[in-house]
Scaffold this motif. Structure first.
Motif, PDB file in Angstrom:
ATOM      1  N   PHE A 142       8.263   8.484 -19.012  1.00  0.00           N
ATOM      2  CA  PHE A 142       8.731   8.601 -17.634  1.00  0.00           C
ATOM      3  C   PHE A 142       9.502   7.326 -17.308  1.00  0.00           C
ATOM      4  O   PHE A 142       9.095   6.230 -17.705  1.00  0.00           O
ATOM      5  CB  PHE A 142       7.564   8.755 -16.662  1.00  0.00           C
ATOM      6  N   GLU A 143      10.614   7.457 -16.561  1.00  0.00           N
ATOM      7  CA  GLU A 143      11.491   6.305 -16.350  1.00  0.00           C
ATOM      8  C   GLU A 143      11.989   6.215 -14.909  1.00  0.00           C
ATOM      9  O   GLU A 143      12.320   7.232 -14.290  1.00  0.00           O
ATOM     10  CB  GLU A 143      12.691   6.399 -17.299  1.00  0.00           C
ATOM     11  N   ALA A 144      12.026   4.980 -14.410  1.00  0.00           N
ATOM     12  CA  ALA A 144      12.738   4.666 -13.163  1.00  0.00           C
ATOM     13  C   ALA A 144      13.784   3.637 -13.540  1.00  0.00           C
ATOM     14  O   ALA A 144      13.448   2.508 -13.937  1.00  0.00           O
ATOM     15  CB  ALA A 144      11.785   4.108 -12.118  1.00  0.00           C
ATOM     16  N   ALA A 145      15.057   4.007 -13.453  1.00  0.00           N
ATOM     17  CA  ALA A 145      16.123   3.172 -14.006  1.00  0.00           C
ATOM     18  C   ALA A 145      16.424   1.939 -13.172  1.00  0.00           C
ATOM     19  O   ALA A 145      16.873   0.915 -13.714  1.00  0.00           O
ATOM     20  CB  ALA A 145      17.391   4.000 -14.181  1.00  0.00           C
ATOM     21  N   ASN A 146      16.185   2.005 -11.855  1.00  0.00           N
ATOM     22  CA  ASN A 146      16.599   0.892 -10.993  1.00  0.00           C
ATOM     23  C   ASN A 146      15.735   0.859  -9.738  1.00  0.00           C
ATOM     24  O   ASN A 146      15.941   1.652  -8.820  1.00  0.00           O
ATOM     25  CB  ASN A 146      18.082   1.041 -10.637  1.00  0.00           C
TER      26      ASN A 146
ATOM     27  N   ASN B 298       0.828  -1.210   0.000  1.00  0.00           N
ATOM     28  CA  ASN B 298       0.000   0.000   0.000  1.00  0.00           C
ATOM     29  C   ASN B 298       0.864   1.262   0.000  1.00  0.00           C
ATOM     30  O   ASN B 298       0.579   2.236   0.694  1.00  0.00           O
ATOM     31  CB  ASN B 298      -0.945   0.017   1.197  1.00  0.00           C
ATOM     32  N   THR B 299       1.927   1.203  -0.798  1.00  0.00           N
ATOM     33  CA  THR B 299       2.832   2.359  -0.881  1.00  0.00           C
ATOM     34  C   THR B 299       3.589   2.325  -2.202  1.00  0.00           C
ATOM     35  O   THR B 299       3.542   1.335  -2.939  1.00  0.00           O
ATOM     36  CB  THR B 299       3.819   2.363   0.291  1.00  0.00           C
ATOM     37  N   GLU B 300       4.292   3.414  -2.489  1.00  0.00           N
ATOM     38  CA  GLU B 300       5.095   3.501  -3.701  1.00  0.00           C
ATOM     39  C   GLU B 300       6.495   2.953  -3.430  1.00  0.00           C
ATOM     40  O   GLU B 300       7.120   3.303  -2.427  1.00  0.00           O
ATOM     41  CB  GLU B 300       5.180   4.950  -4.183  1.00  0.00           C
ATOM     42  N   ILE B 301       6.970   2.107  -4.321  1.00  0.00           N
ATOM     43  CA  ILE B 301       8.301   1.521  -4.137  1.00  0.00           C
ATOM     44  C   ILE B 301       9.333   2.135  -5.083  1.00  0.00           C
ATOM     45  O   ILE B 301      10.508   1.777  -5.032  1.00  0.00           O
ATOM     46  CB  ILE B 301       8.263  -0.009  -4.323  1.00  0.00           C
ATOM     47  N   GLY B 302       8.899   3.047  -5.966  1.00  0.00           N
ATOM     48  CA  GLY B 302       9.832   3.682  -6.893  1.00  0.00           C
ATOM     49  C   GLY B 302       9.217   4.924  -7.510  1.00  0.00           C
ATOM     50  O   GLY B 302       7.994   5.104  -7.488  1.00  0.00           O
ATOM     51  N   THR B 303      10.061   5.794  -8.042  1.00  0.00           N
ATOM     52  CA  THR B 303       9.617   7.046  -8.661  1.00  0.00           C
ATOM     53  C   THR B 303      10.114   7.127 -10.095  1.00  0.00           C
ATOM     54  O   THR B 303      11.307   6.939 -10.360  1.00  0.00           O
ATOM     55  CB  THR B 303      10.149   8.265  -7.877  1.00  0.00           C
ATOM     56  N   LEU B 304       9.197   7.414 -11.023  1.00  0.00           N
ATOM     57  CA  LEU B 304       9.536   7.587 -12.425  1.00  0.00           C
ATOM     58  C   LEU B 304       9.562   9.082 -12.724  1.00  0.00           C
ATOM     59  O   LEU B 304       8.602   9.809 -12.422  1.00  0.00           O
ATOM     60  CB  LEU B 304       8.508   6.912 -13.333  1.00  0.00           C
ATOM     61  N   ASN B 305      10.647   9.535 -13.326  1.00  0.00           N
ATOM     62  CA  ASN B 305      10.780  10.933 -13.720  1.00  0.00           C
ATOM     63  C   ASN B 305      10.739  11.063 -15.236  1.00  0.00           C
ATOM     64  O   ASN B 305      11.076  10.132 -15.971  1.00  0.00           O
ATOM     65  CB  ASN B 305      12.085  11.517 -13.173  1.00  0.00           C
ATOM     66  N   TYR B 306      10.350  12.248 -15.675  1.00  0.00           N
ATOM     67  CA  TYR B 306      10.200  12.469 -17.118  1.00  0.00           C
ATOM     68  C   TYR B 306      11.552  12.527 -17.808  1.00  0.00           C
ATOM     69  O   TYR B 306      12.495  13.143 -17.299  1.00  0.00           O
ATOM     70  CB  TYR B 306       9.425  13.757 -17.390  1.00  0.00           C
ATOM     71  N   THR B 307      11.651  11.881 -18.995  1.00  0.00           N
ATOM     72  CA  THR B 307      12.868  11.950 -19.799  1.00  0.00           C
ATOM     73  C   THR B 307      12.604  12.778 -21.058  1.00  0.00           C
ATOM     74  O   THR B 307      13.021  13.926 -21.153  1.00  0.00           O
ATOM     75  CB  THR B 307      13.358  10.541 -20.170  1.00  0.00           C
TER      76      THR B 307
END
Length: 372
Positions: A278-282, A264-273
């Motif tokens: 939008f990408e989360a590399a790792n 029930n939470t976010e495990i990663g953040t995707l940012n705009y390229t």
């Protein structure tokens, strides 16, 4: 001698045939009495146009006449108020391929005709109409005409089939051939996830010379070449342009969160390229251990300047991704329900790191998970 007689016979038959044809030829009767009575709609009838509906107007008239009762074809003609139909703004054949003494015209088409006559959106104006009857080369404009008052709604009479962004503020720059294409959501409605920087941009329906250009003023779409000015640092936005209501919306997209249901939470953040991605590399992924097994469900949260929005699967419940069609990964707006409309990680992602890409392209809104 026999050949000469045979040739003479052929010539005699030809002469007889030609003479016979001349005797049977008759002048073509093009006599025609023009339309003199219009039946509906009533003169000066007021119609509030609703081009987004299936509404229509039936135009009817009394048939024209000819002496020998041969086929007569009809066109309905529209002109500006005060026009004499010498150069009508619009003409079209009647129902039945031009044979019927009536025609059904939709509000959508009448809205276009009103625009051709110079009646602006969100205004009221008048159209004149009459009927042109024809028989062969003989065309006669009706001896009567009527006026139709129309109330045009907001929006464009003719929606662009495609839409692009171009200008110094856009990712494509000022080169019109590199204009950024928007996704067509429905007829007249376009959307794009893109970045804008300090500069200006225009909307166009063609990534080349000769396209129609549009701009936005106080949230209203207008036709013209006045640039839209952007200031400040480069940011990602969702831009929406609705030509059916002539309205535009702009919303900053700050980031996208990878939401895992079991935690029930976010495990990663995707940012705009760039290019709508939008990408989360790792991102480390650890499935959650329940008594019945390990849970791998996830979806996405858009963090915007106006708050959070959820995007996920069109299916309330999903299977594992292996062997599924490309549509499995498509993104649609969903609720914040913890378990609904989620996807499932491939089992190989458990205890590993993944690269996650969310792509908002003109073809599809979709995503991709790559196990590292």
């Amino acid at each position: 001698m026999k050949n000469l007689m045979r040739l003479g016979g052929i010539m005699l038959l030809a002469i007889i045939s030609i003479t016979s044809c001349k005797k049977d030829s008759r002048p073509l009767d093009l006599s025609l009495t023009p339309v003199g009575t219009l039946a509906s709609p009533n003169d000066n009838e007021d119609i509030a146009l609703d081009p987004t509906s299936q509404a229509s107007v039936l135009f009817k008239w009394e048939p024209a006449t000819s002496e020998n009762g041969t086929l007569i074809l009809y066109e309905i003609a529209f002109d500006k108020e005060g026009g004499d139909f010498s150069n009508p703004v619009y003409k079209t054949v009647s129902d039945g391929g031009g044979v019927d003494a009536q025609i059904t015209i939709t509000h959508k088409q009448l809205n276009k005709i009103a625009s051709m006559a110079g009646i602006q959106s969100l205004s009221t104006g008048k159209l004149k109409w009459t009927v042109i009857a024809s028989k062969g080369t003989n065309n006669k404009v009706g001896t009567v005409s009527r006026t139709l008052q129309v109330d045009r709604p907001a929006g464009f009479a003719e929606n662009p089939a495609e839409l692009y962004l171009t200008g110094s503020a856009t990712e494509g720059g000022t080169d019109i051939t590199k204009a950024v294409k928007l996704k067509k959501i429905e007829d007249g409605v376009f959307e794009i996830y893109t970045s804008l920087k300090a500069g200006d941009y225009l909307l166009t329906d063609k990534p080349g010379d000769g396209g129609k250009q549009y701009y936005v003023e106080n949230g209203v779409i207008k036709e013209g070449s006045t640039p839209i000015t952007v200031s400040g640092s480069q940011k990602a936005y969702r831009l929406n342009f609705d030509f059916t209501s002539a309205t535009a919306k702009s919303l900053e997209i700050q980031s996208i969160g990878l939401y895992m249901s079991a935690y029930n939470t976010e495990i990663g953040t995707l940012n705009y390229t760039s290019n709508g991605t939008f990408e989360a590399a790792n991102v480390p992924v650890e499935f959650y251990q329940f008594s019945w097994g390990r849970d791998e469900r996830y979806k996405f949260i858009l963090h915007t300047a106006a708050g959070m929005e959820y995007m996920g699967s069109s299916n309330a419940n999903n299977v594992a991704p292996a062997g599924q069609p490309a549509s499995y990964f498509y993104l649609v707006p969903v609720t914040n329900a913890q378990w609904d409309n989620t996807y499932k990680f491939d089992p190989s992602a458990d205890g590993k790191h993944v690269k996650v890409d969310v792509m908002f392209t003109p073809d599809a809104y979709t995503h991709k998970v790559t196990v590292l």
